[in-house]
Design an enzyme around this catalytic site. Structure first.
Site, PDB file in Angstrom:
ATOM      1  N   THR A 112      -2.771   3.397   2.917  1.00 39.57           N
ATOM      2  CA  THR A 112      -2.914   2.295   1.967  1.00 39.57           C
ATOM      3  C   THR A 112      -3.864   2.727   0.857  1.00 39.57           C
ATOM      4  O   THR A 112      -4.819   2.035   0.529  1.00 39.57           O
ATOM      5  CB  THR A 112      -3.372   1.024   2.708  1.00 39.57           C
ATOM      6  OG1 THR A 112      -2.514   0.835   3.833  1.00 39.57           O
ATOM      7  CG2 THR A 112      -3.272  -0.219   1.836  1.00 39.57           C
ATOM      8  N   HIS A 113      -3.631   3.925   0.338  1.00 43.27           N
ATOM      9  CA  HIS A 113      -4.456   4.428  -0.755  1.00 43.27           C
ATOM     10  C   HIS A 113      -3.643   4.431  -2.039  1.00 43.27           C
ATOM     11  O   HIS A 113      -3.410   5.472  -2.636  1.00 43.27           O
ATOM     12  CB  HIS A 113      -4.985   5.832  -0.438  1.00 43.27           C
ATOM     13  CG  HIS A 113      -5.763   5.897   0.839  1.00 43.27           C
ATOM     14  ND1 HIS A 113      -6.040   7.071   1.493  1.00 43.27           N
ATOM     15  CD2 HIS A 113      -6.342   4.921   1.576  1.00 43.27           C
ATOM     16  CE1 HIS A 113      -6.741   6.816   2.591  1.00 43.27           C
ATOM     17  NE2 HIS A 113      -6.937   5.518   2.664  1.00 43.27           N
ATOM     18  N   ASN A 114      -3.184   3.254  -2.444  1.00 33.30           N
ATOM     19  CA  ASN A 114      -2.453   3.120  -3.700  1.00 33.30           C
ATOM     20  C   ASN A 114      -3.481   3.103  -4.826  1.00 33.30           C
ATOM     21  O   ASN A 114      -4.472   2.365  -4.731  1.00 33.30           O
ATOM     22  CB  ASN A 114      -1.661   1.818  -3.719  1.00 33.30           C
ATOM     23  CG  ASN A 114      -0.912   1.578  -2.411  1.00 33.30           C
ATOM     24  OD1 ASN A 114      -1.531   1.240  -1.403  1.00 33.30           O
ATOM     25  ND2 ASN A 114       0.381   1.758  -2.416  1.00 33.30           N
TER      26      ASN A 114
END
Lengths: 438, 589
Positions: free
Chosen positions: B517-519
């Protein structure tokens, strides 16, 4: 025979007169303990601080209620009393109370209309308040607190305790003399004594009560003063014995506990949570130091050592048993591993300021286990304070553990590490779970 | 007609890490601060309490703390020629909701980016020449340097309570730490976590190969801790329920453990839950915002909340979405390369090698989200981009996070996927495997971006945001390079068997399996309003009383997990707002 009847009649008449006098003779209000100048002004902030010292908010604010509007149920063995509305609302509060009437409530337990107040109001301790503190409180409640209209329910006391005139007799037995007398010839100790004995009314819970339900002793000169009492079925620990917190904790740890409700040993619980949350956390540095100095000074066996005594040696048996994770271990130890160990660890010592130390813990080892059972069932929450704002909570285990399991776990805790207190019966757990304890 | 609420000095969109940080910083300036949170309120007890939260099915598999796609999602396509479709089931990335945001459910890997990463384009041009940068690669400098951020990294690490081992204190290399990290002004606030067997085996293998292993910087407390706000952490008990869970033990750094109870004592701070901000409203001249419009779920109506200062502190995707919907910044156009909002969306290029050991028992019943050893020997500042043919880097690590039976049943390739053979395999291999992972950078490209979807709308009737993204050769070459470095380490450990999983040439981005979840990107920061949405203080170039926090500011993705940088940027922006903006509100650059 005739003479005898005359004597008897006379005695009855005298008795009735005496009883009527006892009931109806006007109450005596104690005079101010100091003559303050006519133009005396309460210093800025002194009112709120005196209120905090005396912890008025804890009892006079109901859960989720308006501040000082009363209505908190205070349970006692004699029945339930609802704290009064002490906001300046003239009809339901104390808006039309004069200074002398206000002082009489604090000193003599006498209400505005001369009625006797139940000693849930600790006037037996507030009798020691100085006149400047009385004035400060009066000014605070008249001028700084907003009026709240809130009529409070009448007390629900069983006979004979619903006969308020009987409180007069109790006062004869229970009340010491009004005013505070410094006894230490040391400014800090005397200030500490004043805070503890007077506004802090620590003895109301921490001193044992006698057959008349009066506090045993109002100063350290009495050996029973602050040697442990009871509040709402919970044990209020001894503050003077060799195993008491003031004796075995370092001074800075005691101070930290007073202002945050937590330290490297323990976390505050039960009614004391309110005391820290509403009162102690606001103490000035000097007053905390004074309270700590005094509490450490009045040990039953003399002042506390500067360096705390080393923790008692234990066999290490409990740690070894828990660390073995042997599935055949007794149920109590297994329940500890499955429910408590995550935070309190195999040595029972938890972590500084976060997870209380269960080894040597006064709540775990209390003579009665009500507090311990209550916390296992319902959990606990630390109050939010200025320097430690976190409301650290322990969850309750009522949904997870049966009465037998809670009793077995509590029994284990009371005998683990260096603890050695008696077992807990499942019946006591059931009573507490069903709300029928005491 | 929307209901109108009483004006506030500051409105904060989202009450996660950055919302809580800006909340307390601005409340301490005496401002009336309101935070609006679209999700529910959450606290350690009861929401993460022992043992209820340790429920892998509810939280690990069914995403109990994540946003629900029916309420909020994006559409996705690989390139501008495709029609995007909605992301209807969470997979590749897991945005959270509720008070605490993703700060509730992270693992706690807390990194500083390398000094070179903050000026990546300049670094590449200076060291290797502009011509090695592919034409479609749109990497940029951040407009802020590591040295400027160092005090804010430091503050965030001491606020959040990070356990680790410094490798470079003011230029002095410290044995046992990361020798390739940028200089830090002091050590971590807590010593490293204790480490599990797999991490120690990796450390020893890396050591033997002359590499430089160090313990992972962990937002899992190794001991009892008190931070600057008086908030407290308890020591981690290695229960292994970090990622996707709230911490039951007060051990994981989160808004709940580090800020919120302190913030709630500020009487000039308040927050409202179940209030989703729909739009930032602009004044008639378009130069300032007047407040936000939000949906009050409980009242079932739209509300206008006037405020002098708007802080966007929602998740990266939501911040970009709000800016697009509110017409803050010119929307990015991939054809012309003009416009800024939605530009440079980037992700994370990860890969790994699984190792199986018949005779080693890894005891999966202990673990921590940030357990493990890492090496930075193949980091961005250690690679010759010209020689290797890619721009980027990765840290490599091994460490057991958990032994959860549904998600953490790693099996050798020859074990059947179901039936008796699968059961046999589980019995044989559970607790007998480990992995070595590569966590790598992802560059920004001209056609990887975010805009408003022309077809799909959300429950409030707003267009969904459309993600256009695919893997590029540069980043695949990077991850293949990492594969060539990791496999020899794995082999040197003599596993019974091993298997690698890295993107290979032609790989397409797959939205279904969880990746990270490293957008990042979309509200990128920079030093030129023509190429960035935010200036160096995270202030919107066009509308000066809007500041946007979060990883949307990253002009391309770093090789590390983003939270440490997000935290440092938030304190950096908070300082600029407090000291410079509030006395004289204006564009700061």
């Amino acid at each position: 025979m005739y003479t005898f009847l005359r004597i008897l009649t006379a005695l009855v008449i005298i008795g009735v007169i005496a009883l009527l006098a006892f009931i109806f003779w006007p109450v005596q209000r104690t005079a101010p303990q100091a003559d303050l100048p006519a133009d005396y002004q309460v210093p800025d902030g002194a009112g709120e601080y005196a209120m905090q010292l005396a912890d008025c908010a804890a009892c006079h604010t109901a859960e989720d209620g308006e501040r000082f509007a009363g209505g908190r149920a205070i349970e006692s063995p004699m029945g339930v009393i609802y704290s009064s509305n002490i906001t300046p609302d003239p009809e339901t509060g104390i808006g039309d109370v004069t200074l002398d009437q206000f002082r009489a409530a604090l000193y003599d337990g006498i209400g505005k209309d001369g009625e006797h107040l139940y000693p849930a109001m600790p006037y037996d301790n507030y009798r020691k308040l100085t006149e400047p503190d009385v004035r400060a409180l009066y000014a605070y409640f008249m001028d700084e607190v907003p009026p709240v209209r809130n009529a409070v329910s009448a007390a629900e006391m069983g006979f004979p305790f619903d006969q308020r005139w009987g409180i007069r007799a109790w006062k004869w037995v229970a009340l010491g003399k009004a005013g505070f007398t410094p006894e230490f010839d040391d400014e800090q100790l005397d200030r500490g004594a004043y805070l503890v004995e007077g506004p802090g009314h620590c003895g109301a819970c921490h001193s044992p009560r006698n057959a008349f339900f009066a506090q045993t002793g109002y100063t350290a000169a009495d050996d029973r003063f602050l040697t442990g009492g009871e509040i709402g079925g919970w044990h209020a620990p001894d503050l003077r014995g060799p195993d008491s917190a003031p004796q075995k904790w370092a001074a800075d740890q005691l101070a930290h506990w007073l202002r945050t409700g937590r330290n490297n040993h323990a976390g505050v619980s039960g009614e004391m949570q309110l005391v820290v949350g509403e009162s102690l956390q606001y103490l000035s540095d000097d007053d905390v130091a004074a309270m700590v100095a005094y509490l450490r000074h009045i040990g039953r066996d003399g002042p506390a050592p500067t360096t705390p005594a080393a923790r008692p040696e234990t066999s290490g048996e409990t740690e070894e048993l828990l660390a073995s994770a042997d599935p055949d271990m007794d149920l109590g130890a297994r329940l500890y591993l499955d429910n408590c160990n995550a935070c309190h660890f195999v040595d029972g010592r938890g972590a500084d300021e976060v997870f209380p130390d269960l080894d040597g813990n006064s709540l775990v080892n209390a003579p009665g286990a009500t507090g311990l059972i209550d916390i296992i069932l319902n959990g606990a929450e630390l109050p939010s304070t200025e320097i430690r704002p976190m409301r650290l909570r322990m969850p309750g285990f009522a949904d997870r553990l049966s009465d037998d399991e809670v009793a077995t776990l509590a029994t284990f805790l009371r005998s683990a590490w260096s603890n050695s207190t008696g077992p807990v019966e499942a019946g006591a757990v059931a009573d507490l779970r069903n709300g029928s304890a005491q | 007609m929307a209901r109108e609420e009483k004006r506030k000095d500051v409105v904060i969109v989202g009450l996660g890490w950055t919302g809580a940080m800006l909340g307390i910083e601005l409340a301490d300036e005496g401002l009336e601060v309101l935070a609006l949170e679209r999700g529910p309120d959450r606290d350690t007890v009861p929401d993460f309490q022992y043992p209820d939260v340790a429920d892998e099915l509810k939280y690990g598999v069914r995403y109990g703390f994540m946003q629900k796609p029916k309420n909020s999602t994006v559409t996705m396509r690989h390139n501008t020629g495709e029609t995007a479709l909605p992301y209807r089931h969470l997979g590749s990335f897991l945005p959270g909701d509720g008070v605490g945001g993703a700060g509730v459910h992270w693992n706690g890997h807390n990194w500083r980016a390398m000094a070179e990463e903050f000026r990546l384009r300049s670094y590449v041009e200076e060291e290797f020449g502009a011509d090695i940068i592919p034409d479609d690669m749109t990497i940029q400098d951040w407009g802020v340097t590591y040295d400027e951020l160092e005090p804010h990294f430091d503050r965030f690490e001491y606020m959040a309570g990070i356990s680790g081992q410094a490798g470079n204190i003011n230029g002095e290399i410290i044995p046992g730490g990361n020798p390739f990290e940028a200089p830090r002004s002091r050590d971590y606030p807590m010593p490293p976590l204790a480490q599990t067997l797999d991490g120690r085996m990796f450390r020893d293998a890396a050591d033997a190969m002359g590499l430089h292993p160090f313990p992972r910087p962990a937002a899992n407390a190794s001991e009892a801790y008190v931070n600057e706000y008086g908030m407290q952490l308890g020591p981690c008990n290695y229960c292994g329920f970090c990622e996707r869970f709230g911490c039951l033990n007060y051990s994981k750094s989160s808004p709940q453990t580090c800020i919120l109870d302190a913030l709630k004592r500020r009487t000039n701070f308040s927050y409202r839950t179940h209030c989703e901000v729909l739009k930032v409203e602009k004044a008639a001249d378009g130069k300032t915002a007047t407040g936000v419009t939000y949906w009050d779920e409980k009242a079932g109506e739209e509300v206008f909340q006037p405020a002098d200062l708007v802080i966007l502190a929602a998740y990266q995707l939501h911040n970009v979405h709000l800016m697009l919907l509110s017409e803050l910044g010119e929307p990015y156009n991939p054809q012309t390369g003009e416009g800024v909002t939605g530009k440079n969306y980037a992700y994370q290029m990860n890969g790994g090698t699984a190792l199986f050991f018949e005779d080693v028992d890894f005891n999966p019943f202990v673990g921590a989200g940030s357990n493990g050893y890492c090496i930075d020997d193949y980091a961005i500042n250690q690679i010759d981009f010209a020689a290797e043919g890619f721009i980027g880097g990765s840290y490599i690590s091994a460490g057991q996070f958990n032994g959860q039976p549904i998600r953490s049943m790693r099996l050798p390739g020859d074990v059947p996927k179901w039936g008796a053979g699968w059961k046999e395999g589980i019995k044989k291999w559970y607790g007998h495997s480990m992995s070595i992972g590569s966590h790598g950078s992802n560059m920004a490209y001209r056609d990887c971006y975010l805009d408003l979807d022309p077809t799909y709308k959300d429950q409030h009737g707003r267009p969904l945001m459309r993600m256009t993204f695919d893997w590029k050769d540069n980043d695949i070459r990077m991850t293949q390079f990492m594969r060539r470095k990791i496999e020899p380490i794995a082999q040197s450990m003599n596993p019974t068997s091993w298997a690698s999983g890295y993107k290979d040439a032609g790989a397409k981005y797959d939205l279904r399996p969880y990746q990270t979840t490293h957008n990042v990107g979309g509200t990128i920061m920079g030093d030129d309003p023509k190429t960035s949405v935010l200036n160096r203080y995270l202030q919107c170039w066009d509308v000066h009383n809007v500041f946007a926090m979060g990883a949307g500011a990253f002009p391309q993705n770093i090789q590390y997990n983003p939270t440490g940088v997000v935290g440092a940027l938030a304190y950096w922006a908070a300082e600029a707002i407090r000291k410079d903006y509030l006395p004289n509100p204006r564009p700061l650059v």
